[in-house]
Write a protein that holds these residues in place. Structure first.
Motif, PDB file in Angstrom:
ATOM      1  N   ILE A 190       0.923  -1.258   0.133  1.00 23.32           N
ATOM      2  CA  ILE A 190       0.624   0.037  -0.004  1.00 23.32           C
ATOM      3  C   ILE A 190       1.046   1.088  -0.256  1.00 23.32           C
ATOM      4  O   ILE A 190       2.402   1.582   0.589  1.00 23.32           O
ATOM      5  N   LEU A 191       1.108   2.317  -1.168  1.00 22.41           N
ATOM      6  CA  LEU A 191       1.215   3.404  -0.698  1.00 22.41           C
ATOM      7  C   LEU A 191       0.146   4.097  -0.762  1.00 22.41           C
ATOM      8  O   LEU A 191      -0.637   4.845  -2.373  1.00 22.41           O
ATOM      9  N   GLU A 192       0.166   4.725   0.485  1.00 22.39           N
ATOM     10  CA  GLU A 192      -0.886   6.336   0.357  1.00 22.39           C
ATOM     11  C   GLU A 192      -0.426   7.444   0.104  1.00 22.39           C
ATOM     12  O   GLU A 192       0.980   7.654  -0.631  1.00 22.39           O
ATOM     13  N   GLU A 193      -1.371   8.469  -0.638  1.00 18.16           N
ATOM     14  CA  GLU A 193      -0.921   9.534  -1.229  1.00 18.16           C
ATOM     15  C   GLU A 193      -0.069  10.918  -0.369  1.00 18.16           C
ATOM     16  O   GLU A 193       0.376  11.241  -1.098  1.00 18.16           O
ATOM     17  N   SER A 194       0.020  10.883   1.422  1.00 20.24           N
ATOM     18  CA  SER A 194       0.951  11.126   2.196  1.00 20.24           C
ATOM     19  C   SER A 194       2.282  10.580   1.725  1.00 20.24           C
ATOM     20  O   SER A 194       3.081  11.493   1.669  1.00 20.24           O
ATOM     21  N   GLN A 195       2.578   8.803   1.661  1.00 23.11           N
ATOM     22  CA  GLN A 195       3.902   8.806   1.606  1.00 23.11           C
ATOM     23  C   GLN A 195       4.175   9.335  -0.162  1.00 23.11           C
ATOM     24  O   GLN A 195       5.629   9.114   0.119  1.00 23.11           O
ATOM     25  N   LYS A 196       3.037   9.071  -1.224  1.00 23.64           N
ATOM     26  CA  LYS A 196       3.706   9.840  -2.127  1.00 23.64           C
ATOM     27  C   LYS A 196       4.582  11.322  -2.653  1.00 23.64           C
ATOM     28  O   LYS A 196       5.436  11.182  -2.751  1.00 23.64           O
ATOM     29  N   THR A 197       3.537  12.044  -1.544  1.00 22.27           N
ATOM     30  CA  THR A 197       4.455  13.614  -1.514  1.00 22.27           C
ATOM     31  C   THR A 197       5.739  13.561  -0.578  1.00 22.27           C
ATOM     32  O   THR A 197       6.155  14.267  -0.581  1.00 22.27           O
ATOM     33  N   LYS A 198       5.939  12.758   0.616  1.00 17.02           N
ATOM     34  CA  LYS A 198       6.746  12.427   1.298  1.00 17.02           C
ATOM     35  C   LYS A 198       7.828  11.696   0.013  1.00 17.02           C
ATOM     36  O   LYS A 198       9.122  12.389   0.202  1.00 17.02           O
ATOM     37  N   LEU A 199       8.216  10.870  -0.136  1.00 18.36           N
ATOM     38  CA  LEU A 199       8.697  10.326  -0.906  1.00 18.36           C
ATOM     39  C   LEU A 199       9.128  11.782  -2.425  1.00 18.36           C
ATOM     40  O   LEU A 199      10.728  11.599  -2.725  1.00 18.36           O
ATOM     41  N   ILE A 200       8.724  12.117  -2.943  1.00 12.22           N
ATOM     42  CA  ILE A 200       9.517  13.519  -3.962  1.00 12.22           C
ATOM     43  C   ILE A 200      10.095  14.087  -2.939  1.00 12.22           C
ATOM     44  O   ILE A 200      11.043  14.484  -3.671  1.00 12.22           O
ATOM     45  N   ASN A 201       9.313  14.784  -2.353  1.00 13.34           N
ATOM     46  CA  ASN A 201       9.997  15.771  -1.046  1.00 13.34           C
ATOM     47  C   ASN A 201      11.149  15.095  -0.150  1.00 13.34           C
ATOM     48  O   ASN A 201      12.482  15.762  -0.487  1.00 13.34           O
ATOM     49  N   ASP A 202      11.852  13.500  -0.389  1.00 15.28           N
ATOM     50  CA  ASP A 202      12.784  13.210  -0.154  1.00 15.28           C
ATOM     51  C   ASP A 202      13.356  13.553  -0.747  1.00 15.28           C
ATOM     52  O   ASP A 202      14.741  13.266  -0.604  1.00 15.28           O
ATOM     53  N   TYR A 203      12.922  12.788  -2.012  1.00 15.95           N
ATOM     54  CA  TYR A 203      14.143  12.562  -3.039  1.00 15.95           C
ATOM     55  C   TYR A 203      14.622  13.318  -3.778  1.00 15.95           C
ATOM     56  O   TYR A 203      15.440  13.285  -5.135  1.00 15.95           O
ATOM     57  N   PHE A 204      13.913  14.486  -4.359  1.00 15.58           N
ATOM     58  CA  PHE A 204      13.736  15.362  -5.170  1.00 15.58           C
ATOM     59  C   PHE A 204      13.871  16.846  -4.128  1.00 15.58           C
ATOM     60  O   PHE A 204      13.160  18.330  -5.338  1.00 15.58           O
ATOM     61  N   THR A 205      15.150  17.035  -3.756  1.00 14.62           N
ATOM     62  CA  THR A 205      15.491  18.539  -3.170  1.00 14.62           C
ATOM     63  C   THR A 205      16.253  18.858  -4.496  1.00 14.62           C
ATOM     64  O   THR A 205      16.552  18.186  -5.041  1.00 14.62           O
ATOM     65  N   TYR A 206      16.411  20.433  -4.250  1.00 11.78           N
ATOM     66  CA  TYR A 206      17.672  20.989  -5.135  1.00 11.78           C
ATOM     67  C   TYR A 206      18.924  19.967  -5.015  1.00 11.78           C
ATOM     68  O   TYR A 206      19.670  19.961  -5.677  1.00 11.78           O
ATOM     69  N   ASP A 207      19.245  20.164  -4.062  1.00  8.43           N
ATOM     70  CA  ASP A 207      20.724  19.466  -3.771  1.00  8.43           C
ATOM     71  C   ASP A 207      20.602  18.219  -4.527  1.00  8.43           C
ATOM     72  O   ASP A 207      21.997  17.317  -4.917  1.00  8.43           O
ATOM     73  N   ASP A 208      19.924  17.448  -4.390  1.00  5.80           N
ATOM     74  CA  ASP A 208      20.221  15.495  -5.515  1.00  5.80           C
ATOM     75  C   ASP A 208      20.101  15.969  -6.575  1.00  5.80           C
ATOM     76  O   ASP A 208      20.360  15.151  -7.373  1.00  5.80           O
TER      77      ASP A 208
END
Length: 758
Positions: free
Chosen positions: A588-606
């Protein structure tokens, strides 16, 4: 000077033309689109003086001549240059709230409202001719001082907001007056239409109300906002509620998504009432879409022209139709000034490539500087884009931000470190049939070639399966039919309002990510970047009402058959970051988890070292440094042109009789239109018929990669003529494969030597 004695056009005096401009200017003021009294007075001065240079004897002789006379470059000076000598600096200085550069700003607008010459060069190099032209005018002429040249150089600077607005408003008033169309239609309907739609919902379901996302947009109409919300939360309604009864533009990246929103507003909110004064569709095929989606009684050509003139209060548009002003072509100020008193909604911002994102953010910065308001309402927004929007050296825009989510559990994800496999798809299909479960399977590949190959592999294993393929290399008619089929197949509920259960496999590319309202039971997909992946997931269990037992999303991420890097399909940094994120996912991948993954792995530094960011910065710096006039408007292409229009020979052969008849009819119409004695009504009817013919001929066109076209003409000797869309548009007929899978190239190895070029 009595300007009623002089003619601006054969049927209108200079004074009458000025009065027309001032009437349109008053409309802008009444609607609240000019934000200060002093700016209004300055634009009024520009409107008064802009054509006054036409009072010269030579111009009057030409405009009143029975037979057409042409401008004499040796004896005449363009009227926009002469007009500046009539601008009264004292009158400008008397305007309450003026500043010392306003006289130069008015002169700038007047001098450059036409592109007949370089005004400053003309003034400096043709002083004697200017004096000769002005000598016959019995009116006070004002000398241009050195201070004028100094200040003019300053206001010509792209950053002078006041100068851009004065010139932009002058252009808008002048075009409306000359074209004899309304400068702006009022938005006095949108809030009432939305309220009526809510009333209708409440009749079906009493507790219906605007949700928290939509309330946020209502409460923050005067703010720039970023609102993040998953599919199903009513982002379109939220954007419209934010616009309210104001002029607004809704911008999306995909034409079919734009068409879908246009239809929703047209049918559910406006109820087809006064469309021609309320709602516009802005993309390259809008005329064709109007032809099949509005009533026969409407003049679709006039309707299209109102939209292109930016006169309609609510507009649904692609980026390239509006943001070409970033290239600073001569006269760009009209479009920018219009957007600067508008509310701009951006949806699916994460779908733009690096080049388009640079154009978008630079354009938003300019709109914001001039007073426009911006709402970004989207399902996902990587942190690096937020940083670019807010960075003082890039977007420099502050937003009020809020994230919204729901507790729907729509997706259970299985990540597979292998290439996508037809056996997995067929096994799922057969198992669902055995169990009597919903069996709508969507397969999304990253390339057209892979999608076509997958279709072949599935058919080879079981040719009886109900399978289809959809991508961009179909002709327009076939693609439209396929899109209608997949929307019908992919609906959530049947006519009895029960979950619609069907058996079928659709194999597609990324065109399904945002462009189609479809709801499948299972998704098999190659990994793209995380944002695109979540968009694809939005086509599966879209409304979250289907039973979730076991996996329904299968993501294949070995990446071995995908080109990566600057010239490939995916940026390698984006791909690897997405792959890292998915390693944490199983089930199960909840909507809030999707947002968290993007926020965690697609920062400017990344992603700062990615090819994507390098291209963004290069494009942003380049567009920022352009000067006015570096590009002509007709030269501008917001997307690099890597495609070629062709008509497949098999399509031509199947439709040859119709195509030939259309071409012959078009030739006859062109001959008739050359007849100067033809009545205006018949001329208009013939012109509209010619447009309809051209649109029908374009139905047979397929867009293919330019490299395929080049390879074909390198390998194949034969040519098959052209389909003649218009006098200047001739589309090559190309021998290629075209069938249920769309376009794909010939097998050149099997072509005989007699068909080769040497």
């Amino acid at each position: 000077m009595n300007l009623e004695r002089y003619w601006a056009k054969p049927d209108k005096t200079i004074q009458q033309h000025i009065n027309d401009l001032l009437t349109h200017l008053e409309t802008l003021k009444t609607m609240g689109y000019i934000d200060s009294d002093d700016l209004y007075e300055l634009v009024k001065q520009a409107c008064y003086y802009h054509d006054i240079g036409k009072v010269t004897e030579r111009f009057q002789q030409r405009v009143l001549a029975k037979e057409k006379q042409y401008f004499d470059p040796d004896r005449e000076i363009p009227h926009n240059v002469l007009s500046v000598y009539f601008v009264n600096e004292d009158q400008v200085q008397k305007i309450k709230g003026h500043d010392k550069r306003d006289y130069a700003r008015v002169c700038f607008a007047v001098m450059y409202h036409h592109d007949y010459c370089d005004p400053i060069k003309t003034i400096l190099e043709r002083e004697d001719t200017i004096k000769e032209n002005l000598a016959e005018v019995k009116n006070e002429i004002f000398k241009l001082s050195q201070k004028f040249y100094t200040q003019l150089a300053m206001v010509k600077d792209i950053e002078d907001i006041r100068a851009v607005k004065i010139k932009g408003y002058l252009h808008k008033c002048d075009y409306s007056a000359s074209g004899n169309y309304e400068i702006e239609y009022p938005n006095d309907f949108l809030e009432a239409g939305l309220a009526q739609m809510m009333n209708e919902w409440q009749k079906k379901k009493k507790d219906s109300c605007w949700n928290e996302l939509q309330e946020f947009c209502i409460e923050n109409r005067e703010e720039n906002i970023i609102a993040l919300a998953p599919t199903g939360m009513g982002k379109t309604e939220a954007g419209l509620l934010w616009i309210g009864n104001h002029k607004g533009f809704f911008i999306l990246p995909i034409r079919t998504a734009i068409n879908a929103i246009y239809d929703r507003i047209k049918n559910q909110i406006l109820k087809d009432e006064k469309l021609e004064e309320r709602l516009g569709l802005l993309h390259s095929e809008s005329l064709s879409y109007y032809g099949s989606h509005v009533g026969q009684e409407m003049d679709i050509l006039d309707y299209r022209n109102r939209g292109q003139a930016l006169s309609l209060p609510l507009n649904i548009s692609t980026l390239d139709q509006l943001f070409d002003f970033v290239f600073k072509y001569k006269g760009y100020e009209m479009k920018l000034a219009t957007l600067a008193y508008s509310k701009i909604v951006i949806d699916e911002i994460q779908m733009y490539d690096a080049e388009m994102l640079a154009y978008l953010i630079y354009g938003l910065r300019r709109i914001h500087e001039l007073g426009g308001e911006i709402a970004i309402i989207t399902a996902t927004l990587p942190p690096f884009i937020k940083k670019l929007l807010r960075d003082k050296n890039i977007g420099n825009i502050e937003f009020k931000e809020c994230d919204f989510t729901n507790d729907l559990k729509r997706h259970s994800v299985k990540v597979i470190d292998e290439s996508i496999c037809e056996d997995d798809i067929i096994q799922c299909y057969n198992q669902n049939i055995k169990e009597g479960k919903g069996n709508k399977i969507l397969v999304v590949c990253n390339t057209i070639k892979k999608a076509q190959k997958m279709y072949d592999q599935i058919k080879e294993k079981n040719e009886t399966l109900n399978s289809h393929v959809l991508h961009s290399r179909f002709d327009r008619e076939d693609r439209k039919n396929l899109e209608n089929e997949i929307k019908e197949f992919g609906k959530t509920y049947n006519e009895q309002n029960e979950i619609d259960i069907q058996n079928g496999i659709w194999i597609a590319t990324s065109i399904v990510e945002v462009s189609l309202d479809i709801d499948f039971d299972y998704l098999f997909t190659e990994l793209t970047d995380l944002n695109g992946l979540f968009q694809r997931m939005g086509r599966c269990n879209r409304k979250g009402v289907k039973q979730l037992d076991g996996y329904n999303c299968f993501v294949y991420c070995d990446g071995s058959d995908i080109k990566q890097g600057q010239k490939g399909f995916l940026d390698s940094v984006f791909y690897e970051q997405s792959k890292k994120a998915l390693k944490t996912v199983d089930g199960i991948l909840e909507e809030s988890q999707k947002t968290k993954l993007i926020n965690d792995y697609f920062t400017y530094d990344d992603i700062r070292s990615s090819d994507y960011m390098r291209q963004f910065k290069d494009t942003f710096d380049w567009i920022s440094e352009l000067d006015i006039g570096d590009f002509e408007k007709d030269e501008i292409k917001m997307r690099n042109i890597f495609t070629k229009s062709i008509v497949p020979k098999i399509v031509y052969d199947q439709n040859k009789d119709e195509i030939v008849l259309l071409e012959e009819r078009q030739t006859l119409i062109s001959k008739k239109l050359k007849d100067s004695n033809i009545e205006q009504k018949e001329r208009e009817n013939l012109f509209r018929e010619r447009i309809e013919i051209q649109e029908r001929l374009r139905d047979f066109i397929v867009q293919i990669p330019y490299y395929e076209y080049h390879k074909y003409y390198k390998k194949v000797y034969q040519t098959y003529g052209t389909v003649n869309i218009s006098k200047y548009e001739h589309i090559d007929i190309m021998n290629c494969q075209y069938d249920i899978k769309g376009f794909y190239p010939l097998n050149y190895e099997n072509i005989g030597e007699d068909a080769m070029m040497f």
